[in-house]
Design an enzyme around this catalytic site. Structure first.
Site, PDB file in Angstrom:
ATOM      1  N   GLY A 110     -36.571  45.777  17.995  1.00 50.51           N
ATOM      2  CA  GLY A 110     -36.315  47.147  18.428  1.00 50.51           C
ATOM      3  C   GLY A 110     -34.851  47.549  18.404  1.00 50.51           C
ATOM      4  O   GLY A 110     -33.955  46.717  18.221  1.00 50.51           O
ATOM      5  N   HIS A 160     -31.305  47.698  10.404  1.00 50.34           N
ATOM      6  CA  HIS A 160     -31.391  46.245  10.648  1.00 50.34           C
ATOM      7  C   HIS A 160     -31.447  45.935  12.143  1.00 50.34           C
ATOM      8  O   HIS A 160     -32.000  44.918  12.551  1.00 50.34           O
ATOM      9  CB  HIS A 160     -30.212  45.528   9.989  1.00 50.34           C
ATOM     10  CG  HIS A 160     -30.348  45.446   8.496  1.00 50.34           C
ATOM     11  ND1 HIS A 160     -29.762  44.471   7.721  1.00 50.34           N
ATOM     12  CD2 HIS A 160     -31.035  46.218   7.621  1.00 50.34           C
ATOM     13  CE1 HIS A 160     -30.068  44.667   6.448  1.00 50.34           C
ATOM     14  NE2 HIS A 160     -30.829  45.718   6.363  1.00 50.34           N
ATOM     15  N   ASP A 161     -30.860  46.813  12.949  1.00 49.62           N
ATOM     16  CA  ASP A 161     -30.975  46.649  14.403  1.00 49.62           C
ATOM     17  C   ASP A 161     -32.431  46.879  14.819  1.00 49.62           C
ATOM     18  O   ASP A 161     -33.045  46.043  15.498  1.00 49.62           O
ATOM     19  CB  ASP A 161     -30.031  47.656  15.095  1.00 49.62           C
ATOM     20  CG  ASP A 161     -30.197  47.662  16.616  1.00 49.62           C
ATOM     21  OD1 ASP A 161     -30.670  46.648  17.167  1.00 49.62           O
ATOM     22  OD2 ASP A 161     -29.838  48.672  17.249  1.00 49.62           O
ATOM     23  N   ASP A 170     -29.152  62.959  -1.319  1.00 59.70           N
ATOM     24  CA  ASP A 170     -30.036  63.941  -1.962  1.00 59.70           C
ATOM     25  C   ASP A 170     -31.325  63.241  -2.401  1.00 59.70           C
ATOM     26  O   ASP A 170     -31.534  62.072  -2.073  1.00 59.70           O
ATOM     27  CB  ASP A 170     -29.312  64.587  -3.159  1.00 59.70           C
ATOM     28  CG  ASP A 170     -28.803  63.544  -4.155  1.00 59.70           C
ATOM     29  OD1 ASP A 170     -29.359  62.414  -4.187  1.00 59.70           O
ATOM     30  OD2 ASP A 170     -27.852  63.834  -4.890  1.00 59.70           O
ATOM     31  N   THR A 182     -26.218  60.122  -8.440  1.00 61.26           N
ATOM     32  CA  THR A 182     -25.265  60.772  -7.516  1.00 61.26           C
ATOM     33  C   THR A 182     -24.959  59.771  -6.400  1.00 61.26           C
ATOM     34  O   THR A 182     -25.554  59.816  -5.316  1.00 61.26           O
ATOM     35  CB  THR A 182     -25.877  62.075  -6.922  1.00 61.26           C
ATOM     36  OG1 THR A 182     -27.207  61.783  -6.457  1.00 61.26           O
ATOM     37  CG2 THR A 182     -25.946  63.189  -7.941  1.00 61.26           C
ATOM     38  N   HIS A 217     -31.417  54.803   0.278  1.00 59.23           N
ATOM     39  CA  HIS A 217     -30.737  54.194  -0.873  1.00 59.23           C
ATOM     40  C   HIS A 217     -30.262  55.275  -1.853  1.00 59.23           C
ATOM     41  O   HIS A 217     -29.961  54.976  -2.995  1.00 59.23           O
ATOM     42  CB  HIS A 217     -31.641  53.172  -1.565  1.00 59.23           C
ATOM     43  CG  HIS A 217     -31.846  51.924  -0.756  1.00 59.23           C
ATOM     44  ND1 HIS A 217     -32.699  50.913  -1.129  1.00 59.23           N
ATOM     45  CD2 HIS A 217     -31.279  51.513   0.418  1.00 59.23           C
ATOM     46  CE1 HIS A 217     -32.667  49.953  -0.216  1.00 59.23           C
ATOM     47  NE2 HIS A 217     -31.820  50.287   0.737  1.00 59.23           N
ATOM     48  N   VAL A 232     -35.363  44.220  14.217  1.00 60.75           N
ATOM     49  CA  VAL A 232     -35.407  42.955  14.963  1.00 60.75           C
ATOM     50  C   VAL A 232     -35.559  43.260  16.458  1.00 60.75           C
ATOM     51  O   VAL A 232     -34.595  43.619  17.124  1.00 60.75           O
ATOM     52  CB  VAL A 232     -34.125  42.128  14.699  1.00 60.75           C
ATOM     53  CG1 VAL A 232     -34.203  40.782  15.399  1.00 60.75           C
ATOM     54  CG2 VAL A 232     -33.905  41.954  13.203  1.00 60.75           C
ATOM     55  N   ASP A 292     -31.887  48.051  19.933  1.00 59.99           N
ATOM     56  CA  ASP A 292     -31.187  47.775  21.187  1.00 59.99           C
ATOM     57  C   ASP A 292     -29.865  47.036  20.971  1.00 59.99           C
ATOM     58  O   ASP A 292     -29.345  46.409  21.896  1.00 59.99           O
ATOM     59  CB  ASP A 292     -32.093  46.996  22.153  1.00 59.99           C
ATOM     60  CG  ASP A 292     -32.640  45.725  21.539  1.00 59.99           C
ATOM     61  OD1 ASP A 292     -32.365  45.498  20.340  1.00 59.99           O
ATOM     62  OD2 ASP A 292     -33.320  44.953  22.231  1.00 59.99           O
TER      63      ASP A 292
END
Ligand code: HEM
Length: 321
Positions: free
Chosen positions: A73, A67-68, A247, A242, A194, A71, A75
């Site tokens: 890049g 998520h950083d 994995d 799992t 995920h 938006v 930073d």
């Protein structure tokens, strides 16, 4: 002849310096080799301790890193708290970040400030912490390119660039392309994160009993967790087979209509999508998945970092200096 040759040489050298100087510096795994030699051991120590009481610690970190990066890049503005005096409207309060939990970054930062004050950026903590979190859950280990610096601004509106679980497949692809990621391999490989972590009922419950690409057996389990009119914040495992292991079962789930989010399942269930063959390849071999995942994480971590003398190294990840 000579003066003109010399002039040309000087011109070429000058142009090279100007262009070279303006080019963003490359991230490199050894960036803190001299300035914070025990970096990996320190971050690893904090995370090893933390995972004892919070199995989701790696999942939380890698999601925050994603998520950083989406938006403007990688930073670190996502980590900033509201700060009216400095014009910071926190990205944490935006809808896509409602479940973001980055408290662990404070613990890592404190440990690093004790060992090598003012040296390691908060953006790099997210990148390195993600790698360590993945490997603590059984996933691959890799050399993380480092040298990012921290932004002095936040962009709450910019969080609309983060994929939503309700996005159509084509929107999902566009959001990846918009930041320079590949809309097939990077999209499928990175979605493989995920394979661990949780999602709140409100991000998928509309699929229960209505979506033909959601396996009825899984629907039956999910309706217990997310009954109609129930708590939208209740949590389900993103990987129903799992839950906490890193994995390739995420991909076998997709082959069996057991992807939790509509966007997960769309990688396999969208007719004629180029992503289907990639899902099948990763489901067929964990090595293939891990190799692609590492490359895609490096691609993601390279989205417009601040380097050189841009930005700053925050002392406290929640505030600009
Ligand atoms: C492809 C588009 C993506 C969409 C639409 C998406 C959406 C979501 C949603 C809706 C959740 C649950 C959040 C909540 O309940 O509030 C989630 C969780 C998570 N996402 Fe994604 N995601 C995507 C890609 C990624 C990528 C690229 C990564 C990392 C490389 C990632 C890592 C995670 C992790 C680890 C969790 C679980 C976090 C936890 O347990 O706290 N996601 N994602």
């Amino acid at each position: 002849m000579m003066p003109s040759f010399r002039m040309t040489t000087i011109f070429v050298l000058l142009a090279g310096m100007i262009l070279g100087g303006s080019k963003a510096q490359q991230l490199i795994p050894t960036f803190y080799g001299n300035t914070c030699p025990n970096l990996t051991t320190i971050v690893g120590g904090v995370l090893q301790q933390a995972v004892q009481s919070d199995i989701r610690i790696g999942a939380k970190l890698i999601r925050a890193h994603f998520h950083d990066c989406m938006v403007d890049g990688c930073d670190g503005p996502l980590l900033l708290d509201n700060d009216a005096a400095n014009g910071i409207v926190s990205e944490k309060d935006a809808t896509p970040n409602q479940m973001i939990d980055v408290d662990i970054v404070d613990d890592i930062k404190t440990a690093l400030e004790n060992a090598c004050p003012g040296v390691v950026s908060c953006a790099d903590i997210l990148a390195l912490g993600s790698q360590i979190g993945v490997s603590l859950a059984g996933g691959p280990t890799w050399q993380v390119p480092l040298g990012r610096r921290d932004s002095r601004t936040a962009n709450q509106d910019g969080t609309s660039a983060i994929p939503s679980p309700f996005d159509d497949f084509s929107v999902l692809q566009r959001k990846f392309r918009d930041v320079g990621l590949d809309d097939s391999t990077d999209l499928v490989a990175l979605s493989g994160a995920h394979t661990f972590g949780r999602a709140r009922c409100q991000t998928f419950s509309r699929r229960i009993g209505t979506d033909p690409t959601l396996d009825p057996t899984i629907s039956d389990v999910l309706v217990q967790i997310c009954p109609q009119g129930g708590n939208g914040n209740a949590l389900a495992n993103l990987d129903s087979s799992t839950a906490d292991d890193f994995d390739n079962n995420y991909y076998t789930n997709l082959q069996n209509n057991r992807g939790l989010l509509q966007t997960d399942q769309s990688l396999f269930s969208t007719t004629n999508a180029g992503t289907v063959a990639i899902v099948n390849r990763f489901a067929g071999g964990q090595r293939d998945f891990f190799d692609a995942f590492v490359q895609s994480m490096i691609n993601m971590g390279n989205i417009s970092p601040l380097t050189g003398s841009n930005g700053e190294i925050r002392t406290n990840c929640r505030r600009i200096n």
